[in-house]
Design a protein around this motif. Structure first.
Motif, PDB file in Angstrom:
ATOM      1  N   THR A  11      45.036  36.734   7.097  1.00  6.60           N
ATOM      2  CA  THR A  11      43.813  37.376   7.578  1.00  6.60           C
ATOM      3  C   THR A  11      42.679  36.359   7.604  1.00  6.60           C
ATOM      4  O   THR A  11      42.626  35.450   6.784  1.00  6.60           O
ATOM      5  CB  THR A  11      43.417  38.593   6.703  1.00  6.60           C
ATOM      6  OG1 THR A  11      42.293  39.234   7.309  1.00  6.60           O
ATOM      7  CG2 THR A  11      43.065  38.191   5.287  1.00  6.60           C
ATOM      8  N   ASP A  12      41.798  36.532   8.587  1.00 10.46           N
ATOM      9  CA  ASP A  12      40.575  35.723   8.651  1.00 10.46           C
ATOM     10  C   ASP A  12      39.349  36.626   8.701  1.00 10.46           C
ATOM     11  O   ASP A  12      38.271  36.206   9.069  1.00 10.46           O
ATOM     12  CB  ASP A  12      40.608  34.778   9.854  1.00 10.46           C
ATOM     13  CG  ASP A  12      40.649  35.509  11.189  1.00 10.46           C
ATOM     14  OD1 ASP A  12      40.593  36.757  11.211  1.00 10.46           O
ATOM     15  OD2 ASP A  12      40.746  34.827  12.232  1.00 10.46           O
ATOM     16  N   SER A  14      38.826  39.085  10.727  1.00 13.25           N
ATOM     17  CA  SER A  14      38.581  39.686  12.043  1.00 13.25           C
ATOM     18  C   SER A  14      39.310  41.017  12.173  1.00 13.25           C
ATOM     19  O   SER A  14      40.259  41.301  11.440  1.00 13.25           O
ATOM     20  CB  SER A  14      39.061  38.737  13.145  1.00 13.25           C
ATOM     21  OG  SER A  14      40.477  38.608  13.087  1.00 13.25           O
ATOM     22  N   GLU A  15      38.852  41.834  13.120  1.00 11.31           N
ATOM     23  CA  GLU A  15      39.525  43.105  13.390  1.00 11.31           C
ATOM     24  C   GLU A  15      40.967  42.873  13.806  1.00 11.31           C
ATOM     25  O   GLU A  15      41.846  43.655  13.456  1.00 11.31           O
ATOM     26  CB  GLU A  15      38.774  43.889  14.469  1.00 11.31           C
ATOM     27  CG  GLU A  15      37.456  44.466  13.992  1.00 11.31           C
ATOM     28  CD  GLU A  15      37.617  45.432  12.818  1.00 11.31           C
ATOM     29  OE1 GLU A  15      38.547  46.249  12.831  1.00 11.31           O
ATOM     30  OE2 GLU A  15      36.806  45.351  11.882  1.00 11.31           O
ATOM     31  N   THR A  16      41.213  41.806  14.564  1.00 10.84           N
ATOM     32  CA  THR A  16      42.583  41.542  15.000  1.00 10.84           C
ATOM     33  C   THR A  16      43.482  41.183  13.814  1.00 10.84           C
ATOM     34  O   THR A  16      44.628  41.613  13.756  1.00 10.84           O
ATOM     35  CB  THR A  16      42.634  40.427  16.061  1.00 10.84           C
ATOM     36  OG1 THR A  16      42.044  39.242  15.539  1.00 10.84           O
ATOM     37  CG2 THR A  16      41.900  40.841  17.323  1.00 10.84           C
ATOM     38  N   SER A  17      42.964  40.445  12.862  1.00  7.63           N
ATOM     39  CA  SER A  17      43.791  40.112  11.700  1.00  7.63           C
ATOM     40  C   SER A  17      44.029  41.334  10.831  1.00  7.63           C
ATOM     41  O   SER A  17      45.092  41.471  10.214  1.00  7.63           O
ATOM     42  CB  SER A  17      43.179  38.971  10.881  1.00  7.63           C
ATOM     43  OG  SER A  17      42.041  39.392  10.160  1.00  7.63           O
ATOM     44  N   PRO A  60      39.104  26.934  13.183  1.00 10.01           N
ATOM     45  CA  PRO A  60      38.479  28.125  12.605  1.00 10.01           C
ATOM     46  C   PRO A  60      38.144  27.893  11.145  1.00 10.01           C
ATOM     47  O   PRO A  60      38.996  27.516  10.358  1.00 10.01           O
ATOM     48  CB  PRO A  60      39.548  29.207  12.761  1.00 10.01           C
ATOM     49  CG  PRO A  60      40.793  28.502  13.117  1.00 10.01           C
ATOM     50  CD  PRO A  60      40.466  27.126  13.567  1.00 10.01           C
ATOM     51  N   TYR A  70      37.059  38.830   2.771  1.00  6.40           N
ATOM     52  CA  TYR A  70      38.108  39.155   3.743  1.00  6.40           C
ATOM     53  C   TYR A  70      39.352  39.685   3.052  1.00  6.40           C
ATOM     54  O   TYR A  70      39.994  40.623   3.538  1.00  6.40           O
ATOM     55  CB  TYR A  70      38.464  37.939   4.583  1.00  6.40           C
ATOM     56  CG  TYR A  70      37.316  37.381   5.396  1.00  6.40           C
ATOM     57  CD1 TYR A  70      36.201  38.156   5.726  1.00  6.40           C
ATOM     58  CD2 TYR A  70      37.331  36.072   5.830  1.00  6.40           C
ATOM     59  CE1 TYR A  70      35.149  37.645   6.465  1.00  6.40           C
ATOM     60  CE2 TYR A  70      36.285  35.550   6.576  1.00  6.40           C
ATOM     61  CZ  TYR A  70      35.204  36.333   6.883  1.00  6.40           C
ATOM     62  OH  TYR A  70      34.172  35.825   7.617  1.00  6.40           O
ATOM     63  N   ARG A 116      46.180  36.617  18.172  1.00  5.34           N
ATOM     64  CA  ARG A 116      44.887  36.096  18.616  1.00  5.34           C
ATOM     65  C   ARG A 116      44.991  34.612  18.968  1.00  5.34           C
ATOM     66  O   ARG A 116      45.492  33.798  18.200  1.00  5.34           O
ATOM     67  CB  ARG A 116      43.859  36.280  17.517  1.00  5.34           C
ATOM     68  CG  ARG A 116      42.473  35.871  17.900  1.00  5.34           C
ATOM     69  CD  ARG A 116      41.538  36.216  16.767  1.00  5.34           C
ATOM     70  NE  ARG A 116      40.198  35.772  17.039  1.00  5.34           N
ATOM     71  CZ  ARG A 116      39.245  35.780  16.146  1.00  5.34           C
ATOM     72  NH1 ARG A 116      39.480  36.214  14.927  1.00  5.34           N
ATOM     73  NH2 ARG A 116      38.047  35.357  16.453  1.00  5.34           N
ATOM     74  N   THR A 146      47.559  42.375  18.970  1.00  5.09           N
ATOM     75  CA  THR A 146      46.283  42.894  18.468  1.00  5.09           C
ATOM     76  C   THR A 146      45.271  43.128  19.587  1.00  5.09           C
ATOM     77  O   THR A 146      44.083  43.259  19.319  1.00  5.09           O
ATOM     78  CB  THR A 146      45.692  41.924  17.426  1.00  5.09           C
ATOM     79  OG1 THR A 146      45.456  40.654  18.069  1.00  5.09           O
ATOM     80  CG2 THR A 146      46.626  41.747  16.256  1.00  5.09           C
ATOM     81  N   SER A 149      42.762  45.818  19.163  1.00  8.77           N
ATOM     82  CA  SER A 149      41.803  45.583  18.082  1.00  8.77           C
ATOM     83  C   SER A 149      40.658  44.689  18.513  1.00  8.77           C
ATOM     84  O   SER A 149      39.617  44.683  17.877  1.00  8.77           O
ATOM     85  CB  SER A 149      42.513  44.934  16.885  1.00  8.77           C
ATOM     86  OG  SER A 149      43.554  45.755  16.461  1.00  8.77           O
ATOM     87  N   GLU A 150      40.839  43.910  19.567  1.00 16.89           N
ATOM     88  CA  GLU A 150      39.818  42.953  19.996  1.00 16.89           C
ATOM     89  C   GLU A 150      38.571  43.636  20.521  1.00 16.89           C
ATOM     90  O   GLU A 150      37.490  43.094  20.450  1.00 16.89           O
ATOM     91  CB  GLU A 150      40.391  42.012  21.055  1.00 16.89           C
ATOM     92  CG  GLU A 150      41.418  41.072  20.469  1.00 16.89           C
ATOM     93  CD  GLU A 150      41.980  40.120  21.500  1.00 16.89           C
ATOM     94  OE1 GLU A 150      41.228  39.686  22.398  1.00 16.89           O
ATOM     95  OE2 GLU A 150      43.161  39.801  21.403  1.00 16.89           O
TER      96      GLU A 150
END
Length: 152
Positions: A11-12, A14-17, A60, A70, A116, A146, A149-150
């Motif tokens: 995970t980072d 983000s919603e996608t993670s 990133p 996070y 992503r 994802t 989720s983006e």
């Protein structure tokens, strides 16, 4: 029959993670597996290969303090999804390399990542975390779509 005992997900924040965390937690629930949530923090900055457009070619960066936040958010998502045993780990280094090192050293059976960056121009030119993980992993890798989720 395929069975997984330990599933890791990156995970980072983000919603996608978090969509990838949700998928990994669901699998952990189904397989009654341990879920290990990984967040790589990285203290360096700058563009890749001194590229002229650093906004699309930068590494990133996740600050160490942000990684804790996070991981806490991802932990909540995993709990909501019903993962039976959850561990959150903050790891130092570039995301793909540090996740793969952690997978190798801890006996993870499956690594889950979001897609992503896979279909972006910079992802195709410079590579992305998911493609790097797939290329170098010694364990099964599940890539979660994802796209939905983006937009959230």
């Amino acid at each position: 029959m395929i069975s997984y005992n330990t599933i890791a997900v990156g995970t980072d924040g983000s919603e996608t993670s978090l969509a990838a965390v949700r998928a990994a937690a669901s699998l952990a629930r189904v397989y009654d597996a341990q879920l290990v949530i990984l967040c790589a923090w990285y203290a360096a900055s700058g563009s890749l290969l001194n590229a002229p457009h650093s906004d699309v070619s930068s590494v990133p960066i996740v600050e160490e303090d942000a990684a804790d936040t996070y991981l806490a958010d991802a932990y909540k998502v995993a709990e909501e999804e019903g993962a039976p045993r959850i561990e959150a780990r903050k790891i130092s280094g570039a995301p793909a390399a540090s996740m793969l090192k952690e997978v190798e050293s801890t006996g993870v059976d499956l690594l889950v990542v979001g897609n992503r960056g896979v279909n972006t121009i910079s992802g195709r030119v410079f590579g992305s975390i998911p493609t790097e993980v797939v290329r170098r992993s010694s364990v099964n890798v599940m890539i979660v779509n994802t796209a939905d989720s983006e937009s959230q």
